[in-house]
Scaffold this motif. Structure first.
Motif, short mmCIF file in Angstrom:
data_model
loop_
_atom_site.label_atom_id
_atom_site.label_comp_id
_atom_site.label_asym_id
_atom_site.label_seq_id
_atom_site.Cartn_x
_atom_site.Cartn_y
_atom_site.Cartn_z
N PHE A 107 0.81 -1.22 0.00
CA PHE A 107 0.00 0.00 0.00
C PHE A 107 0.85 1.28 0.00
CE2 PHE A 107 -2.14 -3.29 2.62
CZ PHE A 107 -3.12 -3.65 1.69
N GLU A 108 2.14 1.13 0.20
CA GLU A 108 3.02 2.30 0.27
C GLU A 108 4.21 2.13 -0.67
OE1 GLU A 108 2.06 4.82 1.81
OE2 GLU A 108 0.60 4.08 3.28
N GLU A 109 3.91 1.80 -1.93
CA GLU A 109 4.96 1.54 -2.90
C GLU A 109 5.87 2.75 -3.08
OE1 GLU A 109 5.45 0.13 -7.58
OE2 GLU A 109 3.49 0.08 -6.59
N GLU A 110 5.29 3.94 -3.14
CA GLU A 110 6.08 5.13 -3.35
C GLU A 110 6.95 5.44 -2.13
OE1 GLU A 110 7.89 8.52 -4.76
OE2 GLU A 110 6.93 6.84 -5.78
N VAL A 111 6.44 5.17 -0.93
CA VAL A 111 7.22 5.37 0.30
C VAL A 111 8.47 4.49 0.27
CG1 VAL A 111 7.24 5.04 2.80
CG2 VAL A 111 5.26 6.10 1.70
N TYR A 112 8.30 3.25 -0.13
CA TYR A 112 9.44 2.33 -0.19
C TYR A 112 10.43 2.76 -1.27
CZ TYR A 112 7.81 -1.05 3.23
OH TYR A 112 7.46 -1.66 4.41
N ARG A 113 9.92 3.20 -2.40
CA ARG A 113 10.82 3.65 -3.47
C ARG A 113 11.64 4.86 -3.01
NH1 ARG A 113 12.14 7.19 -6.82
NH2 ARG A 113 10.64 8.66 -5.97
N ARG A 114 10.96 5.79 -2.32
CA ARG A 114 11.62 7.01 -1.89
C ARG A 114 12.69 6.75 -0.84
NH1 ARG A 114 7.05 9.46 -0.60
NH2 ARG A 114 7.45 9.39 1.64
N ASN A 115 12.50 5.73 -0.03
CA ASN A 115 13.41 5.47 1.09
C ASN A 115 14.45 4.40 0.80
OD1 ASN A 115 12.50 7.02 3.70
ND2 ASN A 115 10.62 6.43 2.65
N SER A 116 14.33 3.71 -0.31
CA SER A 116 15.33 2.71 -0.66
C SER A 116 16.47 3.35 -1.44
CB SER A 116 14.69 1.60 -1.49
OG SER A 116 13.78 0.86 -0.71
N ILE A 117 17.64 2.76 -1.29
CA ILE A 117 18.80 3.22 -2.05
C ILE A 117 18.76 2.66 -3.46
CG2 ILE A 117 21.32 3.19 -2.17
CD1 ILE A 117 21.25 2.97 0.92
N VAL A 118 18.31 1.42 -3.58
CA VAL A 118 18.13 0.81 -4.89
C VAL A 118 16.72 0.22 -4.95
CG1 VAL A 118 20.57 0.24 -5.21
CG2 VAL A 118 19.08 -1.40 -4.09
N VAL A 119 16.14 0.30 -6.10
CA VAL A 119 14.86 -0.35 -6.36
C VAL A 119 15.10 -1.28 -7.53
CG1 VAL A 119 12.45 -0.05 -7.03
CG2 VAL A 119 13.54 1.62 -5.53
N GLY A 120 15.07 -2.58 -7.27
CA GLY A 120 15.52 -3.53 -8.28
C GLY A 120 17.00 -3.33 -8.50
N THR A 121 17.39 -3.01 -9.71
CA THR A 121 18.82 -2.76 -10.01
C THR A 121 19.02 -1.36 -10.58
OG1 THR A 121 18.55 -3.74 -12.22
CG2 THR A 121 19.29 -5.19 -10.44
N GLU A 122 18.01 -0.49 -10.40
CA GLU A 122 18.13 0.86 -10.95
C GLU A 122 18.44 1.86 -9.84
OE1 GLU A 122 18.07 1.58 -14.14
OE2 GLU A 122 17.82 -0.54 -14.54
N PRO A 123 19.26 2.89 -10.10
CA PRO A 123 19.51 3.93 -9.11
C PRO A 123 18.21 4.63 -8.73
CG PRO A 123 21.08 4.09 -10.91
CD PRO A 123 20.03 3.10 -11.34
N SER A 124 18.11 5.01 -7.48
CA SER A 124 16.92 5.69 -6.99
C SER A 124 17.32 7.02 -6.40
CB SER A 124 16.22 4.82 -5.94
OG SER A 124 15.16 5.52 -5.32
N ASP A 125 17.00 8.12 -7.10
CA ASP A 125 17.26 9.47 -6.59
C ASP A 125 18.73 9.71 -6.29
OD1 ASP A 125 14.54 9.99 -6.74
OD2 ASP A 125 14.18 9.28 -4.70
#
Length: 718
Positions: free
Chosen positions: A628-646
């Motif tokens: 339910f909080e996919e964007e929260v996890y994306r924003r707080n993770s260093i990597v999402v899958g194998t792509e750089p995040s922010d």
């Protein structure tokens, strides 16, 4: 405390002494008549074979009761996988008798050693001081009943009991499958709730309440040992965020063979605490998956029925505090019988406050941290006032009179029993722990009786540190400069935080800053800062990180750095690095990848890089459910899958370190980070530690690990 001939380098000395904790007395149990105090301690400052001792409070005389080396005949310990896991969860690095339990009178102690069950006579009578009981191997967490007639223990997942004389050993409950255990705390309880036990005796000693945990719903992960490819990977059941937890229920088991299953609503899957005393019915702490509500429920042990007594709720999360819930008996007023009251801790008026039947017992100026005990004097607890770096012991009477029992600038705790207490203190000005035996008079005043001997090694490193408050949020920190530093000499800066929930680094505790001092003596100004989300400053400060790890925790490190440099011109902001382990490793990686304008290098130890790979209880408390909080996890993770995040476009050097046997922050976190860095064309150094878990590695590895970090920092900062 004793010194050490031919003292090795500080990193090796620190590892050898387990950060100078070996030889510190701990785990005190006070007899109700005040005649003896049982405790654990090694024989010297590098002795990992923890022994069981008894102290006479009147004279200060100590008596060795149980020596693990003698009991095992010099043989090494053999630990079951369950015991290894228990020690990993509690971060217990010592060996020997690492824990014990006593009966009500503190006459008999029980402990496990190398999977065997021993009982000890603590009275100093004529009988043999220690006896091994003939029971099945693989013993875990033995506990005498209050009467001292039986000892319960866990072996092979079964809840068992044996007479204190060694007779009538039998199973009270046996696992129905290889995924079921009775009497053991499941992974989440031990790792994230600080609940390390899984059963509780009735005050009469004729039955007990035991946790039944079934790990079948939890997904299996496999941790390989790449250095030994012939070994089968270890299968672990790991409840990652958004996946299933163990199914937890309870059972009341009688010595007469009776059994009463206990279930509660599925909406409250977390068993946070159990309290069973003569003052009232058993109380269970039950928390919902979202952790926005904890229910204190009463258990009828005869029927197994569970009914709600009271609850705490918060739209973000409810904290779990040690020592609660607990009954406190009603006041003694002659022939008038008063009902008991339930002691809890909850957020009220901007403070974590001690509650009596839901009503505040402490003022909002105190941030209560834990209940230590309840008794005729009232409620003993620890709290911080206006300074989160200090933790003091307090006493609250039922009528709301609160007294502070410790004064010295430092961190204090205590164990109470009868009219005695053992107050253990660490201070900022001097190394080591001092454990004083004191007597409480009728007014609650303390009178010193004796000191429990501390045989820990004394560090030879001199601490050159100052506690500071930084920036508009008055961030509590410690600035450590090299010994012999000459004012006006520019220094590269190394931030050395943890920075996340549950843990503080900027405490008024001398030995906590020794590693930072050693790093400073290599030519750095080291800054340790606790930002938003760390304990001791109240519920709003704690909850500032709700759904946002990355923002406040990183910004507070940046703000503290800039404020410190404004106050001390010797801090060179053109050469700034950061290092950390676990959450600190996550924070270090964030700093290098998102704020390269501030940080120029990072040592990243055992980082959480994708929060979907960390456990349910911790992660969902702060970030919510990933479904339910996919964007929260994306924003707080260093990597999402194998792509750089922010990530910022500018690259900074990183040394990434991870133990390959880590079953808490698994090595996949680091491997995914490395893959993402490689995919982005960003060079980095990676240091895999074969056979190392989430705990500190052994002596030689620990020393070389520190030296390699210093070499990396000097190379990258110039």
């Amino acid at each position: 405390m004793t010194g050490m001939a031919d003292t090795p380098s500080f990193p090796r000395h620190s590892a050898r002494t387990q950060r100078f904790t070996l030889g510190v007395p701990r785990a005190f149990s006070i007899a109700p008549d005040g005649s003896r105090i049982a405790f654990l301690r090694g024989k010297h400052g590098t002795d990992t074979a923890t022994c069981l001792w008894v102290l006479d409070p009147a004279t200060g005389e100590e008596r060795l009761v149980a020596d693990p080396v003698a009991l095992l005949g010099g043989a090494g310990e053999e630990l079951t996988d369950e015991e290894k896991a228990r020690r990993e969860r509690s971060r217990q690095g010592a060996a020997g008798i690492v824990g014990f339990a006593v009966d009500t009178e503190v006459r008999t102690a029980a402990f496990a050693l190398s999977g065997r069950l021993f009982v000890a006579d603590l009275t100093g009578g004529t009988a043999p001081a220690v006896r091994e009981l003939p029971v099945p191997a693989g013993v875990a967490d033995p506990r005498p009943n209050p009467a001292g007639t039986h000892v319960a223990y866990v072996a092979g997942g079964a809840m068992r009991v044996v007479g204190v004389d060694g007779g009538d050993d039998r199973a009270l409950a046996e696992p129905e499958s290889d995924t079921v255990t009775y009497g053991l705390a499941e992974f989440i309880a031990a790792e994230e709730m600080d609940r390390f036990r899984g059963y509780w005796w009735a005050p009469e000693g004729d039955r007990l309440f035991a946790e039944r945990a079934d790990s079948a719903p939890i997904q299996s992960w496999y941790i390989a040992d790449p250095a030994n490819p012939g070994r089968t990977p270890a299968e672990v059941r790991y409840p990652a965020a958004g996946t299933d937890n163990a199914k937890v229920s309870g059972v009341v088991l009688g010595l007469d063979g009776s059994r009463q299953d206990v279930h509660w609503e599925a909406a409250s899957p977390y068993l946070t605490a159990v309290h069973w005393s003569s003052a009232g019915d058993p109380v269970l702490g039950l928390m919902n998956r979202e952790q926005t509500r904890v229910t204190y429920a009463l258990l009828d042990p005869d029927s197994g029925m569970v009914t709600m007594h009271s609850e705490e709720s918060d739209p973000r999360w409810v904290d779990i505090f040690p020592g609660v819930p607990a009954w406190i008996s009603g006041p003694d007023d002659g022939d008038v019988e008063y009902s008991a009251s339930l002691v809890t801790i909850g957020a009220r008026e901007g403070a974590n406050r001690l509650l009596l039947d839901g009503e505040p017992l402490t003022p909002p100026e105190l941030q209560v941290r834990a209940v230590l005990s309840v008794g005729e004097h009232g409620v003993q607890f620890t709290a911080s006032a206006d300074d989160p770096a200090e933790v003091h012991v307090f006493l609250a009477s039922r009528d709301g009179v609160v007294r502070q029992l410790t004064e010295t600038f430092g961190v204090h705790s205590a164990v109470f029993g009868a009219d005695l207490a053992v107050v253990s203190s660490v201070v900022f000005a001097e190394p080591g722990t001092v454990s004083r035996v004191v007597r409480l008079d009728e007014d609650g005043d303390l009178k010193d009786l004796c000191t429990v001997r501390n045989v820990a090694d004394v560090p030879e490193l001199k601490l050159n540190a100052t506690m500071v408050r930084l920036g508009g949020r008055a961030l509590r920190g410690v600035l450590v400069l090299p010994n012999g530093h000459v004012a006006g000499t520019k220094l590269p800066v190394l931030l050395d935080p943890y920075g996340g929930p549950h843990a503080q680094r900027a405490l008024a505790a001398h030995n906590s800053h020794l590693a930072s001092q050693w790093l400073a003596d290599q030519g750095f100004a080291v800054l340790v800062v606790d930002g938003r989300g760390t304990p001791g400053r109240g519920p709003e400060w704690d909850r500032a990180i709700h759904h946002d790890f990355a923002g406040p925790t990183l910004q507070d490190q940046v703000d503290a750095l800039q404020a410190a440099a404004a106050e001390n011109a010797d801090l060179d902001l053109s050469r700034v690095a950061i290092r950390g382990w676990s959450y600190g490793g996550y924070l270090s990686a964030l700093a290098a990848l998102r704020r390269p304008d501030v940080f120029h290098a990072a040592v990243v130890g055992a980082p959480v890089t994708d929060w979907r790979l960390y456990d349910t209880c911790y992660t969902e408390r702060y970030l919510g459910h990933p479904d339910f909080e996919e964007e929260v996890y994306r924003r707080n993770s260093i990597v999402v899958g194998t792509e750089p995040s922010d990530w910022a476009p500018q690259h900074r050097p990183m040394m990434v370190i991870h133990g390959l046997a880590d079953d808490n922050v698994v090595a996949a976190h680091t491997l995914r980070l490395s893959s993402a860095l490689l995919a982005a064309g960003r060079p980095h150094e990676m240091l895999p530690l074969s056979g190392v878990t989430h705990m500190t590695p052994q002596e030689v590895v620990a020393e070389n690990l520190m030296l390699l970090q210093v070499d990396f920092l000097k190379r990258t900062l110039g």
